[in-house]
Write a protein that holds these residues in place. Structure first.
Motif, PDB file in Angstrom:
ATOM      1  N   TYR A  25       0.834  -1.203   0.000  1.00 47.02           N
ATOM      2  CA  TYR A  25       0.000   0.000   0.000  1.00 47.02           C
ATOM      3  C   TYR A  25       0.870   1.254   0.000  1.00 47.02           C
ATOM      4  CZ  TYR A  25      -3.123   3.619   1.804  1.00 47.02           C
ATOM      5  OH  TYR A  25      -3.826   4.795   1.993  1.00 47.02           O
ATOM      6  N   ARG A  26       1.868   1.276   0.877  1.00 50.15           N
ATOM      7  CA  ARG A  26       2.768   2.438   0.941  1.00 50.15           C
ATOM      8  C   ARG A  26       3.497   2.646  -0.391  1.00 50.15           C
ATOM      9  NH1 ARG A  26       3.604   0.337   6.007  1.00 50.15           N
ATOM     10  NH2 ARG A  26       5.596  -0.588   5.431  1.00 50.15           N
ATOM     11  N   VAL A  28       2.420   1.761  -3.465  1.00 48.26           N
ATOM     12  CA  VAL A  28       1.474   2.302  -4.451  1.00 48.26           C
ATOM     13  C   VAL A  28       1.202   3.773  -4.151  1.00 48.26           C
ATOM     14  CG1 VAL A  28      -0.918   2.196  -5.281  1.00 48.26           C
ATOM     15  CG2 VAL A  28       0.395   0.084  -5.003  1.00 48.26           C
ATOM     16  N   GLN A  29       0.976   4.103  -2.887  1.00 51.31           N
ATOM     17  CA  GLN A  29       0.696   5.495  -2.520  1.00 51.31           C
ATOM     18  C   GLN A  29       1.878   6.405  -2.871  1.00 51.31           C
ATOM     19  OE1 GLN A  29      -2.244   5.981  -2.564  1.00 51.31           O
ATOM     20  NE2 GLN A  29      -2.981   6.470  -0.535  1.00 51.31           N
ATOM     21  N   GLN A  31       3.907   6.037  -5.323  1.00 57.33           N
ATOM     22  CA  GLN A  31       3.936   6.214  -6.782  1.00 57.33           C
ATOM     23  C   GLN A  31       2.910   7.239  -7.266  1.00 57.33           C
ATOM     24  OE1 GLN A  31       3.369   2.320  -8.453  1.00 57.33           O
ATOM     25  NE2 GLN A  31       5.279   1.536  -7.612  1.00 57.33           N
ATOM     26  N   HIS A  33       1.516   9.739  -5.213  1.00 57.49           N
ATOM     27  CA  HIS A  33       1.425  10.869  -4.291  1.00 57.49           C
ATOM     28  C   HIS A  33       1.398  12.186  -5.080  1.00 57.49           C
ATOM     29  CE1 HIS A  33       2.390  13.677  -1.060  1.00 57.49           C
ATOM     30  NE2 HIS A  33       1.921  12.739  -0.250  1.00 57.49           N
ATOM     31  N   TRP A  51      -5.981   6.738  -8.915  1.00 57.35           N
ATOM     32  CA  TRP A  51      -5.214   5.588  -8.432  1.00 57.35           C
ATOM     33  C   TRP A  51      -5.060   5.626  -6.904  1.00 57.35           C
ATOM     34  CZ3 TRP A  51      -4.083   0.998 -10.126  1.00 57.35           C
ATOM     35  CH2 TRP A  51      -4.136   0.751 -11.494  1.00 57.35           C
ATOM     36  N   ALA A  52      -4.819   6.805  -6.368  1.00 57.77           N
ATOM     37  CA  ALA A  52      -4.685   6.934  -4.915  1.00 57.77           C
ATOM     38  C   ALA A  52      -5.990   6.547  -4.230  1.00 57.77           C
ATOM     39  CB  ALA A  52      -4.281   8.359  -4.540  1.00 57.77           C
ATOM     40  N   THR A  53      -7.114   6.989  -4.795  1.00 57.85           N
ATOM     41  CA  THR A  53      -8.428   6.659  -4.236  1.00 57.85           C
ATOM     42  C   THR A  53      -8.678   5.164  -4.326  1.00 57.85           C
ATOM     43  OG1 THR A  53      -9.263   8.837  -4.843  1.00 57.85           O
ATOM     44  CG2 THR A  53     -10.905   7.124  -4.455  1.00 57.85           C
ATOM     45  N   ALA A  55      -6.426   2.796  -4.497  1.00 57.15           N
ATOM     46  CA  ALA A  55      -5.520   2.119  -3.567  1.00 57.15           C
ATOM     47  C   ALA A  55      -6.061   2.185  -2.142  1.00 57.15           C
ATOM     48  CB  ALA A  55      -4.119   2.729  -3.645  1.00 57.15           C
ATOM     49  N   ASN A  56      -6.604   3.353  -1.756  1.00 63.77           N
ATOM     50  CA  ASN A  56      -7.191   3.484  -0.415  1.00 63.77           C
ATOM     51  C   ASN A  56      -8.354   2.515  -0.232  1.00 63.77           C
ATOM     52  OD1 ASN A  56      -5.564   5.491   0.688  1.00 63.77           O
ATOM     53  ND2 ASN A  56      -6.778   7.127  -0.185  1.00 63.77           N
ATOM     54  N   TYR A  59      -7.076  -1.078  -0.056  1.00 64.29           N
ATOM     55  CA  TYR A  59      -6.404  -1.310   1.229  1.00 64.29           C
ATOM     56  C   TYR A  59      -7.426  -1.498   2.353  1.00 64.29           C
ATOM     57  CZ  TYR A  59      -3.355  -0.439   5.253  1.00 64.29           C
ATOM     58  OH  TYR A  59      -2.692  -0.533   6.448  1.00 64.29           O
TER      59      TYR A  59
END
Length: 171
Positions: A25-26, A28-29, A31, A33, A51-53, A55-56, A59
């Motif tokens: 997760y960290r 992907v985040q 990448q 950010h 992508w951030a959304t 991934a959240n 997760y």
């Protein structure tokens, strides 16, 4: 579109290595950010935010055993039908009725010890139900796993009622 397990390079199974999930997760985040996209186009910034959304969401789903079990059922074509399918085994329903009577008694008598007993029974039942769901998922019996997840939802809802009763005692 890749599923949540693929996103984090994890095997598609109920048992998840939480340290590996956290690390993935960290990664992907990092990448996606926003700091990495300061000079990017608006379109690139939007894609990074999506992508951030995603991934959240992935997760949060994989981190929670109940959500993870639901997701595995759905990935394998089994809809839990939580709104329309409330059928449960008779022994489970009888246990729910007993617990509800005990909860009402605990509320009426402001009995913290009885609430503690109920809370302990509920935790044990939830732990056993999670174990059963995991077994069904490992055996690829997604219908039985879905029934187990619906039972977990009942237990979770009842757990909230027990917590409200605790709060009422403290008030």
């Amino acid at each position: 579109m890749q599923n949540h397990f693929d996103l984090f390079h994890l095997p598609q199974q109920f048992a998840v290595d939480m340290a590996a999930l956290d690390a993935a997760y960290r990664e992907v985040q990092a990448q996606v950010h926003p700091d990495r996209f300061v000079n990017a186009t608006d379109a690139e910034k939007r894609v990074a935010m999506q992508w951030a959304t995603r991934a959240n969401e992935a997760y949060q789903t994989l981190k929670n055993p109940q959500k993870r079990a639901t997701y595995l059922c759905e990935l394998n074509g089994t809809d839990l039908k939580v709104e329309s399918n409330t059928a449960m085994p008779m022994d489970f329903l009888m246990q729910q009725m007993e617990w509800r009577e005990e909860l009402e008694e605990a509320r009426a008598n402001k009995d913290g010890d009885l609430l503690d007993k109920l809370d302990g029974q509920l935790r044990a039942a939830r732990k056993q139900q999670l174990h059963d769901v995991e077994q069904h998922l490992n055996e690829r019996d997604f219908h039985a796993a879905a029934t187990g997840v619906r039972a977990l939802m009942f237990l979770e809802k009842f757990g909230e009622e027990v917590r409200f009763a605790y709060d009422a005692l403290e008030a």
